[in-house]
Design a protein around this motif. Structure first.
Motif, PDB file in Angstrom:
ATOM      1  N   ASP A   6       0.830  -1.209   0.000  1.00 34.05           N
ATOM      2  CA  ASP A   6       0.000   0.000   0.000  1.00 34.05           C
ATOM      3  C   ASP A   6       0.862   1.257   0.000  1.00 34.05           C
ATOM      4  O   ASP A   6       0.576   2.206  -0.737  1.00 34.05           O
ATOM      5  CB  ASP A   6      -0.932   0.018   1.203  1.00 34.05           C
ATOM      6  CG  ASP A   6      -2.103  -0.939   1.058  1.00 34.05           C
ATOM      7  OD1 ASP A   6      -2.379  -1.389  -0.072  1.00 34.05           O
ATOM      8  OD2 ASP A   6      -2.740  -1.236   2.084  1.00 34.05           O
ATOM      9  N   THR A   7       1.918   1.288   0.803  1.00 31.54           N
ATOM     10  CA  THR A   7       2.801   2.456   0.846  1.00 31.54           C
ATOM     11  C   THR A   7       3.434   2.677  -0.516  1.00 31.54           C
ATOM     12  O   THR A   7       3.505   3.813  -1.005  1.00 31.54           O
ATOM     13  CB  THR A   7       3.869   2.301   1.945  1.00 31.54           C
ATOM     14  OG1 THR A   7       3.191   2.205   3.210  1.00 31.54           O
ATOM     15  CG2 THR A   7       4.822   3.483   1.973  1.00 31.54           C
ATOM     16  N   ALA A   8       3.865   1.608  -1.164  1.00 35.23           N
ATOM     17  CA  ALA A   8       4.446   1.724  -2.516  1.00 35.23           C
ATOM     18  C   ALA A   8       3.390   2.236  -3.498  1.00 35.23           C
ATOM     19  O   ALA A   8       3.691   3.074  -4.361  1.00 35.23           O
ATOM     20  CB  ALA A   8       5.002   0.373  -2.973  1.00 35.23           C
ATOM     21  N   ARG A  11       2.870   5.971  -2.895  1.00 37.08           N
ATOM     22  CA  ARG A  11       3.992   6.706  -3.509  1.00 37.08           C
ATOM     23  C   ARG A  11       3.822   6.774  -5.027  1.00 37.08           C
ATOM     24  O   ARG A  11       4.022   7.814  -5.640  1.00 37.08           O
ATOM     25  CB  ARG A  11       5.323   6.038  -3.178  1.00 37.08           C
ATOM     26  CG  ARG A  11       5.791   6.270  -1.780  1.00 37.08           C
ATOM     27  CD  ARG A  11       7.182   5.656  -1.533  1.00 37.08           C
ATOM     28  NE  ARG A  11       7.609   5.956  -0.198  1.00 37.08           N
ATOM     29  CZ  ARG A  11       8.130   7.116   0.186  1.00 37.08           C
ATOM     30  NH1 ARG A  11       8.300   8.070  -0.690  1.00 37.08           N
ATOM     31  NH2 ARG A  11       8.475   7.315   1.442  1.00 37.08           N
ATOM     32  N   SER A  12       3.412   5.663  -5.613  1.00 42.22           N
ATOM     33  CA  SER A  12       3.198   5.601  -7.061  1.00 42.22           C
ATOM     34  C   SER A  12       2.101   6.570  -7.500  1.00 42.22           C
ATOM     35  O   SER A  12       2.203   7.207  -8.553  1.00 42.22           O
ATOM     36  CB  SER A  12       2.849   4.172  -7.469  1.00 42.22           C
ATOM     37  OG  SER A  12       2.584   4.096  -8.838  1.00 42.22           O
ATOM     38  N   LEU A  13       1.039   6.697  -6.701  1.00 43.26           N
ATOM     39  CA  LEU A  13      -0.040   7.636  -7.004  1.00 43.26           C
ATOM     40  C   LEU A  13       0.499   9.067  -7.059  1.00 43.26           C
ATOM     41  O   LEU A  13       0.210   9.805  -8.011  1.00 43.26           O
ATOM     42  CB  LEU A  13      -1.137   7.535  -5.938  1.00 43.26           C
ATOM     43  CG  LEU A  13      -2.183   8.649  -5.929  1.00 43.26           C
ATOM     44  CD1 LEU A  13      -2.991   8.649  -7.213  1.00 43.26           C
ATOM     45  CD2 LEU A  13      -3.074   8.509  -4.697  1.00 43.26           C
ATOM     46  N   ILE A  14       1.284   9.462  -6.067  1.00 45.69           N
ATOM     47  CA  ILE A  14       1.839  10.820  -6.042  1.00 45.69           C
ATOM     48  C   ILE A  14       2.772  11.009  -7.237  1.00 45.69           C
ATOM     49  O   ILE A  14       2.746  12.061  -7.902  1.00 45.69           O
ATOM     50  CB  ILE A  14       2.559  11.095  -4.697  1.00 45.69           C
ATOM     51  CG1 ILE A  14       1.589  10.929  -3.510  1.00 45.69           C
ATOM     52  CG2 ILE A  14       3.211  12.471  -4.713  1.00 45.69           C
ATOM     53  CD1 ILE A  14       0.361  11.802  -3.533  1.00 45.69           C
ATOM     54  N   GLU A  15       3.563   9.998  -7.562  1.00 47.46           N
ATOM     55  CA  GLU A  15       4.454  10.070  -8.725  1.00 47.46           C
ATOM     56  C   GLU A  15       3.654  10.166 -10.025  1.00 47.46           C
ATOM     57  O   GLU A  15       4.021  10.926 -10.927  1.00 47.46           O
ATOM     58  CB  GLU A  15       5.378   8.846  -8.763  1.00 47.46           C
ATOM     59  CG  GLU A  15       6.408   8.856  -7.655  1.00 47.46           C
ATOM     60  CD  GLU A  15       7.119   7.522  -7.466  1.00 47.46           C
ATOM     61  OE1 GLU A  15       6.915   6.582  -8.288  1.00 47.46           O
ATOM     62  OE2 GLU A  15       7.888   7.412  -6.493  1.00 47.46           O
ATOM     63  N   ILE A  86      -2.559   9.922   5.030  1.00 49.68           N
ATOM     64  CA  ILE A  86      -2.199  11.328   4.877  1.00 49.68           C
ATOM     65  C   ILE A  86      -0.767  11.342   4.346  1.00 49.68           C
ATOM     66  O   ILE A  86       0.110  10.660   4.886  1.00 49.68           O
ATOM     67  CB  ILE A  86      -2.265  12.092   6.221  1.00 49.68           C
ATOM     68  CG1 ILE A  86      -3.670  12.025   6.822  1.00 49.68           C
ATOM     69  CG2 ILE A  86      -1.781  13.531   6.050  1.00 49.68           C
ATOM     70  CD1 ILE A  86      -4.750  12.690   6.004  1.00 49.68           C
ATOM     71  N   VAL A  87      -0.549  12.106   3.287  1.00 46.57           N
ATOM     72  CA  VAL A  87       0.775  12.228   2.682  1.00 46.57           C
ATOM     73  C   VAL A  87       1.163  13.700   2.726  1.00 46.57           C
ATOM     74  O   VAL A  87       0.422  14.554   2.233  1.00 46.57           O
ATOM     75  CB  VAL A  87       0.778  11.733   1.212  1.00 46.57           C
ATOM     76  CG1 VAL A  87       2.172  11.829   0.615  1.00 46.57           C
ATOM     77  CG2 VAL A  87       0.223  10.316   1.117  1.00 46.57           C
ATOM     78  N   VAL A  88       2.305  13.990   3.337  1.00 48.97           N
ATOM     79  CA  VAL A  88       2.809  15.358   3.393  1.00 48.97           C
ATOM     80  C   VAL A  88       4.011  15.428   2.457  1.00 48.97           C
ATOM     81  O   VAL A  88       4.910  14.580   2.509  1.00 48.97           O
ATOM     82  CB  VAL A  88       3.205  15.765   4.830  1.00 48.97           C
ATOM     83  CG1 VAL A  88       3.754  17.188   4.854  1.00 48.97           C
ATOM     84  CG2 VAL A  88       2.013  15.629   5.768  1.00 48.97           C
ATOM     85  N   THR A  89       3.994  16.450   1.582  1.00 43.89           N
ATOM     86  CA  THR A  89       5.072  16.598   0.602  1.00 43.89           C
ATOM     87  C   THR A  89       5.601  18.027   0.615  1.00 43.89           C
ATOM     88  O   THR A  89       4.938  18.940   1.087  1.00 43.89           O
ATOM     89  CB  THR A  89       4.591  16.295  -0.834  1.00 43.89           C
ATOM     90  OG1 THR A  89       3.649  17.300  -1.234  1.00 43.89           O
ATOM     91  CG2 THR A  89       3.963  14.915  -0.943  1.00 43.89           C
TER      92      THR A  89
END
Length: 147
Positions: A6-8, A11-15, A86-89
């Protein structure tokens, strides 16, 4: 559900969203969002739904944001149950390689009805380094813990 997978995938979604931006592809950008998503830009514009987010950004990619690249660095991903994170960038959109990543974004990502991760909400903020430095100088207790 596998937390590592799921974490990968998150990350792939944000990429994928950054890649769509970099190609100037509003449709692909909008597909990274849920049908009822909210996108609050750093200028304060609020878009609702993946389709509107895609259409609005296509107009920007064809004009003000033409040939820009979105650089995104994930600071943290925090999971809340099996289907929410929640993803903080920190990042920047620019025509050249950015000197610093001056914008922060907080994404709420969810596992959508098709079980794919999508962005349900994003809030973008321009970092005000001078104001931050002044605040920390005059109110040291306001400084957050280092991350």
């Amino acid at each position: 559900m596998n937390a590592t997978t799921d974490t990968a995938d998150i990350r792939s979604l944000i990429e994928r969203s950054a890649d769509a931006w970099n190609r100037g592809d509003g449709n692909a950008y909008g597909e990274c969002f849920t049908a009822d998503a909210t996108d609050v830009t750093y200028t304060g514009t609020v878009y609702h739904g993946g389709a509107e987010i895609g259409r609005g950004h296509q107009a920007l990619f064809d004009s003000f944001l033409k040939d820009t690249r979105l650089t995104v660095e994930i600071i943290e991903i925090r999971r809340y149950g099996d289907d929410t994170a929640i993803v903080v960038t920190r990042g920047e959109s620019s025509k050249k390689a950015p000197k610093l990543l001056g914008k922060l974004a907080t994404y709420t990502v969810v596992r959508d009805t098709d079980r794919q991760w999508r962005i349900a909400a994003v809030q973008k903020t321009q970092r005000k380094r001078l104001m931050e430095a002044l605040t920390f100088t005059f109110q040291p207790a306001s400084r957050p813990a280092a991350r």
